[in-house]
Design a protein around this motif. Sequence first.
Motif, PDB file in Angstrom:
ATOM      1  N   LYS A 219       2.023   7.816  20.943  1.00 37.86           N
ATOM      2  CA  LYS A 219       0.956   8.507  21.686  1.00 37.86           C
ATOM      3  C   LYS A 219      -0.278   8.656  20.798  1.00 37.86           C
ATOM      4  N   HIS A 220      -1.432   8.255  21.328  1.00 40.99           N
ATOM      5  CA  HIS A 220      -2.693   8.413  20.596  1.00 40.99           C
ATOM      6  C   HIS A 220      -3.028   9.893  20.417  1.00 40.99           C
ATOM      7  N   PHE A 221      -3.557  10.219  19.246  1.00 39.10           N
ATOM      8  CA  PHE A 221      -4.064  11.578  19.054  1.00 39.10           C
ATOM      9  C   PHE A 221      -5.333  11.541  18.214  1.00 39.10           C
ATOM     10  N   THR A 222      -6.083  12.617  18.316  1.00 35.72           N
ATOM     11  CA  THR A 222      -7.380  12.712  17.650  1.00 35.72           C
ATOM     12  C   THR A 222      -7.585  14.139  17.168  1.00 35.72           C
ATOM     13  N   LEU A 223      -8.545  14.317  16.310  1.00 35.90           N
ATOM     14  CA  LEU A 223      -8.907  15.677  15.895  1.00 35.90           C
ATOM     15  C   LEU A 223      -9.715  16.371  16.971  1.00 35.90           C
ATOM     16  N   ASP A 224     -10.473  15.593  17.755  1.00 38.94           N
ATOM     17  CA  ASP A 224     -11.358  16.172  18.769  1.00 38.94           C
ATOM     18  C   ASP A 224     -11.666  15.098  19.814  1.00 38.94           C
TER      19      ASP A 224
END
Length: 334
Positions: free
Chosen positions: A225-230
Motif C-alpha cells: 500500500k502506498h503511503f506518504t507523509l502528506d
Amino acid sequence: MKKNKTFIIAEAGVNHNGSFELAKKLVDKAVWAGADCIKFQTFNSKNLVSKNAQKAEYQKKTTDSSESQLDMLKKLELSKEEFVELRDYCNQKEIMFLSTPFDLESIDFLASIGVKTWKIPSGEITNYPFLRAIGKRKESVIMSTGMCTLDEVRDTIKVLKDFGTTDITLLHCTTEYPAPYDSVNLNAMLTLQNEFAFKVGYSDHTNGIEIPVAAVAMGATVIEKHFTLDKNMEGPDHKASLEPDELKQMVQSIRNVEAALGDGIKKPSEAEKKNIAIARKSIVAACEIKKGEIFTEENLTAKRPGNGISPMNWAEVLGKIAKRDFSEDELIEL
C-alpha cells in the motif's frame, strides 16, 4: 490452519519527492506504523522513459502539466549513494528495505547492495529482458499483475521459471490511482491462486484501508500500500496514498483480522467457555415436584443457567421418577 502473518509492504515509492531526508522520514513512519517492509523505486529516468513519453492522466492532475514524464521522473530520482544509506538506515531501524527496479541497470545496482527479494511492477510484466534478468537471480519474486490477462501472467511466470526462479508471489492489482472500488475485482486474486498454485497477495490503489483488509480475510499473504507523509504534497502518487496514521490503522486492522481468522476448528474459544453455563439452559422444575412423582412435559421446563442436565436430554428425563422433592426452578437431578 491458522493464517501466517501477512507481509505488509509500506510503499514509499517516489513519495520522497527526490529528497533523501524525506525518504528517511518515510522509513521512520513505516516503522512507527508497524509495517514489515518499506519499498522505494529505483530507476534511471533516461533508461525508463523516452523523451516523448506522456504522463498518465492522474500524473497530469497532481504535477506540473507542462513537463514531460521524463522531466517529472528526473526530479524523483535518488542517487545510488542515497539508496545505500537508506538500506543502512532501514537495517538500523529493523525494517526490511526493498526497492522496485525499473531498468536493467537498477537490477544490477540493487543486487550489488544486497537486495534478494525482487518486486516486479505491473508495467514490466511484458518486458522480456527485464524478466530474464530477474529470473536469472533465482531469488524471491513479488509480482504485481495490474493490467494483466491471465495469459500474460502465465507468460511472465514461464520466463521467470525458465531462468530458474520458482519462489513467486502474485499480487492482484488495479493500475489506476486511485482505483475505483468497482474496478478492484478482488476475487481475481483467488483466480490467480487457483490457476497457478502460488502464494497470492494484493497491491492496493484504492482510497482507504477496507480493500486490503478484505484481501487479508480472503487469503492474501502480502499487502502492498502506498503511503506518504502528506497527501497534499506535490507529486504523482501522494493523493492515492495513506498518511502515516492511516497506514498504522491499516496494519492494526490486518493484525486484528489475522487474529480473528484462527485455526478453523469449530469449538468453544477460551474467551467464551466461561459463558456456556450462563447462556445455555438446564432442565428445571416448572412447579413443585414431590418425591415419587413422574417427570412430565407439564412439570418440567428449560431455564438458565446451563450447569444442570441439558435440555437435549429431555426425552431421557421424561417418565423418570423424582427421587426427592424439587421446588420451582430447581435444577432437576436423576
